[in-house]
Scaffold this motif. Structure first.
Motif, PDB file in Angstrom:
ATOM      1  N   ASN A  64       3.868  -4.274  -3.461  1.00 31.81           N
ATOM      2  CA  ASN A  64       2.862  -5.044  -2.724  1.00 31.81           C
ATOM      3  C   ASN A  64       3.375  -5.473  -1.354  1.00 31.81           C
ATOM      4  O   ASN A  64       2.610  -5.498  -0.379  1.00 31.81           O
ATOM      5  CB  ASN A  64       2.425  -6.253  -3.538  1.00 31.81           C
ATOM      6  N   LEU A  65       4.655  -5.808  -1.247  1.00 32.08           N
ATOM      7  CA  LEU A  65       5.197  -6.181   0.057  1.00 32.08           C
ATOM      8  C   LEU A  65       5.193  -4.993   1.013  1.00 32.08           C
ATOM      9  O   LEU A  65       4.850  -5.149   2.197  1.00 32.08           O
ATOM     10  CB  LEU A  65       6.621  -6.726  -0.108  1.00 32.08           C
ATOM     11  N   VAL A  66       5.556  -3.816   0.519  1.00 32.39           N
ATOM     12  CA  VAL A  66       5.538  -2.630   1.370  1.00 32.39           C
ATOM     13  C   VAL A  66       4.098  -2.309   1.784  1.00 32.39           C
ATOM     14  O   VAL A  66       3.830  -1.998   2.950  1.00 32.39           O
ATOM     15  CB  VAL A  66       6.192  -1.431   0.642  1.00 32.39           C
ATOM     16  N   GLY A  67       3.165  -2.404   0.860  1.00 32.46           N
ATOM     17  CA  GLY A  67       1.765  -2.155   1.193  1.00 32.46           C
ATOM     18  C   GLY A  67       1.239  -3.142   2.214  1.00 32.46           C
ATOM     19  O   GLY A  67       0.520  -2.768   3.158  1.00 32.46           O
ATOM     20  N   PHE A  68       1.617  -4.416   2.047  1.00 30.99           N
ATOM     21  CA  PHE A  68       1.180  -5.430   3.020  1.00 30.99           C
ATOM     22  C   PHE A  68       1.787  -5.162   4.386  1.00 30.99           C
ATOM     23  O   PHE A  68       1.119  -5.313   5.410  1.00 30.99           O
ATOM     24  CB  PHE A  68       1.571  -6.830   2.529  1.00 30.99           C
ATOM     25  N   ALA A  69       3.044  -4.732   4.427  1.00 32.77           N
ATOM     26  CA  ALA A  69       3.687  -4.426   5.711  1.00 32.77           C
ATOM     27  C   ALA A  69       2.992  -3.248   6.390  1.00 32.77           C
ATOM     28  O   ALA A  69       2.786  -3.259   7.616  1.00 32.77           O
ATOM     29  CB  ALA A  69       5.168  -4.117   5.486  1.00 32.77           C
TER      30      ALA A  69
END
Length: 79
Positions: A64-69
């Motif tokens: 989720n952090l990579v997707g948000f970035a």
């Protein structure tokens, strides 16, 4: 009840090897109906969470952090 066999179809006499697991085994994972109300002596251990569950949670957070970035980067490039 005088020792005579009842008439009609009879279930086959199965060897003990095939029927021993039909009764409540001591190492059963889930309680059998006979075990539900049986007192359980000894201290109850709290369940330890599996390390696999921790790994899945870490993967979900990272994903989720990579997707948000990626979405934040795309949003910035559009402006």
């Amino acid at each position: 009840m005088n020792g005579e066999q009842p008439s009609g179809p009879q279930p086959p006499n199965l060897p003990e090897v095939l029927t021993r697991l039909l009764t409540a085994p001591k190492g059963a994972i889930w309680p059998t109906p006979e075990d539900r109300h049986r007192p359980r002596p000894g201290p109850q251990r709290p369940r330890q969470p599996s390390r696999a569950v921790l790994g899945v949670w870490l993967w979900v957070i990272f994903y989720n952090l990579v997707g948000f970035a990626i979405l934040a980067t795309l949003w910035q490039t559009m402006q």
